[in-house]
Scaffold this active site. Structure first.
Site, mmCIF file in Angstrom:
data_model
loop_
_atom_site.group_PDB
_atom_site.id
_atom_site.type_symbol
_atom_site.label_atom_id
_atom_site.label_comp_id
_atom_site.label_asym_id
_atom_site.label_seq_id
_atom_site.Cartn_x
_atom_site.Cartn_y
_atom_site.Cartn_z
ATOM 1 N N LEU A 99 -13.993 -12.219 5.388
ATOM 2 C CA LEU A 99 -13.787 -11.808 4.002
ATOM 3 C C LEU A 99 -12.576 -12.533 3.409
ATOM 4 O O LEU A 99 -12.646 -13.134 2.342
ATOM 5 C CB LEU A 99 -13.563 -10.276 3.978
ATOM 6 C CG LEU A 99 -13.280 -9.624 2.630
ATOM 7 C CD1 LEU A 99 -14.470 -9.758 1.689
ATOM 8 C CD2 LEU A 99 -12.961 -8.124 2.823
ATOM 9 N N ALA A 118 -7.040 -15.351 -1.202
ATOM 10 C CA ALA A 118 -7.568 -14.025 -1.557
ATOM 11 C C ALA A 118 -7.586 -13.131 -0.325
ATOM 12 O O ALA A 118 -8.463 -13.258 0.531
ATOM 13 C CB ALA A 118 -8.975 -14.152 -2.134
ATOM 14 N N GLY A 119 -6.574 -12.242 -0.212
ATOM 15 C CA GLY A 119 -6.501 -11.309 0.914
ATOM 16 C C GLY A 119 -6.752 -9.902 0.405
ATOM 17 O O GLY A 119 -7.899 -9.460 0.311
ATOM 18 N N TRP A 141 -7.927 -16.350 8.674
ATOM 19 C CA TRP A 141 -7.628 -15.218 9.557
ATOM 20 C C TRP A 141 -8.881 -14.549 10.090
ATOM 21 O O TRP A 141 -8.862 -13.340 10.356
ATOM 22 C CB TRP A 141 -6.780 -14.151 8.834
ATOM 23 C CG TRP A 141 -5.459 -14.634 8.364
ATOM 24 C CD1 TRP A 141 -5.002 -14.640 7.080
ATOM 25 C CD2 TRP A 141 -4.400 -15.168 9.167
ATOM 26 N NE1 TRP A 141 -3.738 -15.155 7.038
ATOM 27 C CE2 TRP A 141 -3.346 -15.482 8.301
ATOM 28 C CE3 TRP A 141 -4.244 -15.422 10.534
ATOM 29 C CZ2 TRP A 141 -2.154 -16.045 8.744
ATOM 30 C CZ3 TRP A 141 -3.057 -15.982 10.980
ATOM 31 C CH2 TRP A 141 -2.032 -16.277 10.083
ATOM 32 N N THR A 169 -10.954 -13.296 12.685
ATOM 33 C CA THR A 169 -10.800 -13.065 14.124
ATOM 34 C C THR A 169 -12.060 -13.531 14.862
ATOM 35 O O THR A 169 -13.178 -13.162 14.475
ATOM 36 C CB THR A 169 -10.534 -11.569 14.386
ATOM 37 O OG1 THR A 169 -9.375 -11.204 13.655
ATOM 38 C CG2 THR A 169 -10.335 -11.281 15.860
ATOM 39 N N ARG A 201 16.493 -0.246 34.894
ATOM 40 C CA ARG A 201 17.633 -1.031 34.411
ATOM 41 C C ARG A 201 18.937 -0.237 34.539
ATOM 42 O O ARG A 201 19.018 0.913 34.099
ATOM 43 C CB ARG A 201 17.394 -1.393 32.940
ATOM 44 C CG ARG A 201 18.503 -2.168 32.297
ATOM 45 C CD ARG A 201 18.478 -3.603 32.749
ATOM 46 N NE ARG A 201 19.548 -4.377 32.126
ATOM 47 C CZ ARG A 201 19.931 -5.565 32.571
ATOM 48 N NH1 ARG A 201 19.342 -6.105 33.624
ATOM 49 N NH2 ARG A 201 20.894 -6.202 31.967
ATOM 50 N N GLY A 204 18.235 -7.515 25.615
ATOM 51 C CA GLY A 204 17.926 -8.951 25.561
ATOM 52 C C GLY A 204 16.599 -9.280 26.212
ATOM 53 O O GLY A 204 15.909 -10.222 25.800
ATOM 54 N N GLU A 234 -7.011 -5.366 7.664
ATOM 55 C CA GLU A 234 -7.950 -4.381 7.109
ATOM 56 C C GLU A 234 -7.268 -3.425 6.124
ATOM 57 O O GLU A 234 -7.553 -2.232 6.107
ATOM 58 C CB GLU A 234 -8.669 -3.635 8.232
ATOM 59 C CG GLU A 234 -9.427 -4.614 9.109
ATOM 60 C CD GLU A 234 -10.499 -3.999 9.966
ATOM 61 O OE1 GLU A 234 -10.980 -2.918 9.627
ATOM 62 O OE2 GLU A 234 -10.851 -4.634 10.967
HETATM 63 C C1 FAD Z 1 -4.136 -11.338 13.138
HETATM 64 C C2 FAD Z 1 -4.963 -11.092 11.907
HETATM 65 C C3 FAD Z 1 -6.331 -10.879 12.014
HETATM 66 C C4 FAD Z 1 -7.130 -10.738 10.864
HETATM 67 N N1 FAD Z 1 -8.486 -10.627 11.011
HETATM 68 C C5 FAD Z 1 -9.269 -10.714 9.893
HETATM 69 C C6 FAD Z 1 -10.695 -10.810 10.027
HETATM 70 O O1 FAD Z 1 -11.260 -10.777 11.133
HETATM 71 N N2 FAD Z 1 -11.441 -10.942 8.887
HETATM 72 C C7 FAD Z 1 -10.866 -10.990 7.640
HETATM 73 O O2 FAD Z 1 -11.609 -11.119 6.659
HETATM 74 N N3 FAD Z 1 -9.517 -10.894 7.492
HETATM 75 C C8 FAD Z 1 -8.708 -10.772 8.578
HETATM 76 N N4 FAD Z 1 -7.336 -10.707 8.444
HETATM 77 C C9 FAD Z 1 -6.750 -10.779 7.113
HETATM 78 C C10 FAD Z 1 -6.142 -9.470 6.644
HETATM 79 O O3 FAD Z 1 -7.141 -8.533 6.351
HETATM 80 C C11 FAD Z 1 -5.256 -9.832 5.433
HETATM 81 O O4 FAD Z 1 -4.129 -10.523 5.947
HETATM 82 C C12 FAD Z 1 -4.844 -8.600 4.660
HETATM 83 O O5 FAD Z 1 -5.949 -8.055 3.973
HETATM 84 C C13 FAD Z 1 -3.737 -8.926 3.636
HETATM 85 O O6 FAD Z 1 -4.070 -10.041 2.869
HETATM 86 P P1 FAD Z 1 -3.029 -11.263 2.698
HETATM 87 O O7 FAD Z 1 -2.558 -11.656 4.054
HETATM 88 O O8 FAD Z 1 -3.663 -12.299 1.867
HETATM 89 O O9 FAD Z 1 -1.800 -10.632 1.948
HETATM 90 P P2 FAD Z 1 -1.633 -10.442 0.365
HETATM 91 O O10 FAD Z 1 -2.834 -9.797 -0.200
HETATM 92 O O11 FAD Z 1 -1.203 -11.742 -0.218
HETATM 93 O O12 FAD Z 1 -0.436 -9.405 0.349
HETATM 94 C C14 FAD Z 1 0.919 -9.804 0.553
HETATM 95 C C15 FAD Z 1 1.784 -8.594 0.258
HETATM 96 O O13 FAD Z 1 1.563 -8.161 -1.107
HETATM 97 C C16 FAD Z 1 1.203 -6.788 -1.118
HETATM 98 N N5 FAD Z 1 0.234 -6.502 -2.179
HETATM 99 C C17 FAD Z 1 -0.909 -7.195 -2.484
HETATM 100 N N6 FAD Z 1 -1.545 -6.588 -3.501
HETATM 101 C C18 FAD Z 1 -0.807 -5.506 -3.845
HETATM 102 C C19 FAD Z 1 -0.946 -4.447 -4.829
HETATM 103 N N7 FAD Z 1 -2.012 -4.382 -5.633
HETATM 104 N N8 FAD Z 1 0.003 -3.483 -4.861
HETATM 105 C C20 FAD Z 1 1.077 -3.541 -4.057
HETATM 106 N N9 FAD Z 1 1.268 -4.484 -3.115
HETATM 107 C C21 FAD Z 1 0.332 -5.459 -3.011
HETATM 108 C C22 FAD Z 1 0.604 -6.504 0.245
HETATM 109 O O14 FAD Z 1 0.720 -5.125 0.609
HETATM 110 C C23 FAD Z 1 1.457 -7.400 1.161
HETATM 111 O O15 FAD Z 1 2.629 -6.728 1.507
HETATM 112 C C24 FAD Z 1 -6.520 -10.771 9.583
HETATM 113 C C25 FAD Z 1 -5.132 -10.921 9.472
HETATM 114 C C26 FAD Z 1 -4.356 -11.090 10.601
HETATM 115 C C27 FAD Z 1 -2.879 -11.312 10.429
#
Ligand code: FAD
Length: 397
Positions: A125, A130-131, A156, A158, A269, A341, A364
């Site tokens: 997704l 676009a996260g 990202w 997985t 420890r 450490g 998620e």
């Molecule tokens: C190890 C790992 C595995 C993953 N696996 C998958 C996977 O299998 N499939 C998949 O599709 N994705 C996957 N992801 C992606 C994950 O779902 C996204 O990283 C997550 O949804 C956040 O999106 P972003 O990283 O683009 O952050 P952004 O959306 O850019 O957010 C950055 C910051 O801004 C904040 N923010 C954004 N919008 C708002 C709002 N409206 N109000 C307040 N704060 C906001 C967020 O809380 C965050 O703190 C994975 C990520 C990681 C790190």
């Protein structure tokens, strides 16, 4: 609500511990060094039925439900960071999306293979730009006489570099925003124009199989469409709600592992001629960790039990996801302090726990997103469970 585990659930927990002791724990260091996804371990887990809890026997599942799955996920996360990360795609998100939205043919073709790990699944997704705002995706699916052509990239994802089946979300009507997204079941075998590349270093460990995916003029058949055209966001959001019951179960497992290791280390420890466990400040760390882990576990069990009873569970799941994500971050930080450490030494797993705790906060649905959802629900603006429909995923025992 009483969270007494049944004898059967206790037996499942014992089976997970035995499996982890035999197949996972002895090889952790070697696998950490190699950083390679071990498909054979997943296949053994599949054979044991660990991935099949949410699906009825007609699709190869055990129908034992969310509470049992949360126990399994907790135990495997407790055993290793590596197995903690890959669960949702195999046991929840990908087969669940198919179970909820697939045709009978798609269900019979894919669910048994996913939950037996004959096929490795991936949920794609997120994109580079676009996260949280996933409806802002750029990946396009254009229809033609042979089905659809995919163009774009995902981030990202997985297991995306080793997956056999990728659930890809793409725009079929770019002018319609969130209402122009569709979901596709994309088989990677012989798929021309596709590349899945492991993202090199994730903080603290190279064992997390995150990948970026490129789709360059990839032709896929018409029957790859999952659900209705332009209803992809419904597929994504409803499926992720089920995932949210399970992400925090894995956070509980990591929190428990932090506690287990800290208890052991603090009694080994020595400082100033005493075990560090004899200092009250260290005892308070242990107590704090224990309370946070137990509170998270209870919240997960509440969400899982609601889901098992086919009651609205979305709000409880968002709360559990938010709380357990914050709690495990705090717990891993407290463990870092117990280790001093040595928390930074790779011979101990503590820095890996700290890193993965951040993944469980973000993946998620980042904490702010959970807070937004919960606040909107409390304020009466948008109920988290507004789309809840009865879902017969579990077989009544
Ligand atoms: C190890 C790992 C595995 C993953 N696996 C998958 C996977 O299998 N499939 C998949 O599709 N994705 C996957 N992801 C992606 C994950 O779902 C996204 O990283 C997550 O949804 C956040 O999106 P972003 O990283 O683009 O952050 P952004 O959306 O850019 O957010 C950055 C910051 O801004 C904040 N923010 C954004 N919008 C708002 C709002 N409206 N109000 C307040 N704060 C906001 C967020 O809380 C965050 O703190 C994975 C990520 C990681 C790190």
């Amino acid at each position: 609500m009483v969270f007494e585990l049944t004898d059967e659930q206790k037996e499942v927990r014992r089976l997970c511990r035995d499996f982890a002791k035999k197949e996972i724990t002895p090889f952790i260091e070697e696998r950490e060094r190699e950083g390679v996804f071990r498909r054979d371990v997943f296949e053994k887990m599949g054979k044991e039925g660990f991935f099949g809890c949410l699906f009825p026997p007609e699709y190869g599942g055990t129908g034992s439900g969310f509470l049992t799955l949360s126990i399994i996920m907790e135990e495997f996360s407790r055993a290793s960071v590596e197995t903690a990360i890959c669960w949702n795609n195999q046991a929840v998100n990908v087969p669940m999306a198919i179970y909820l939205f697939g045709t009978e043919e798609q269900k019979r073709k894919y669910i048994p293979k996913l939950i037996s790990a004959e096929m490795i699944g991936c949920f794609a997704l997120t994109e580079p730009d676009a996260g949280s705002d996933n409806a802002g995706m750029q990946t396009r699916a254009t229809s033609n006489k042979d089905g659809y052509v995919l163009n774009g990239s995902k981030m990202w994802a997985t297991l995306g570099n080793v997956a056999d089946l990728i659930l890809v979300f793409a725009k079929t009507d770019p002018s319609a925003g969130a209402k122009g997204v569709s979901a596709f079941l994309v088989e990677t075998k012989d798929l021309k124009g596709f590349e899945g590349r492991k993202i090199p270093s994730s903080i603290g460990t190279n064992i997390i199989p995150s990948a970026d995916l490129v789709f360059d003029e990839c032709q896929i058949p018409a029957d790859a469409l999952l659900g209705e055209e332009n209803e992809g966001m419904k597929v994504a959001l409803q499926t992720l709600q089920y995932g949210r019951v399970c992400v925090p179960a894995r956070a509980v497992g990591i929190g428990q592992a932090c506690l287990d290791h800290s208890i052991r280390y603090s009694q080994e420890r020595l400082a100033f001629g005493k075990q560090i466990a004899e200092y009250q400040a260290i005892q308070h760390n242990i107590a704090e960790m224990s309370v946070l882990v137990e509170a998270s576990r209870l919240m997960v069990q509440k969400a899982a039990s609601l889901a098992d009873q086919e009651e609205p569970f979305g709000k409880a799941a968002s709360m559990a996801k938010y709380f357990a994500g914050e709690a495990v971050t705090e717990v891993s930080d407290l463990a870092m302090e117990v280790y001093g450490g040595y928390a930074f030494a790779n011979e101990y797993p503590i820095n890996r726990f700290l890193m993965i705790s951040r993944v469980f906060r973000t993946g998620e649905g980042a904490p702010n997103i959970q807070r937004n959802l919960i606040a909107q629900d409390e304020l009466g603006w948008k109920k988290i469970d507004r789309y809840f429909g009865k879902l017969n995923t579990t077989v009544k025992q």
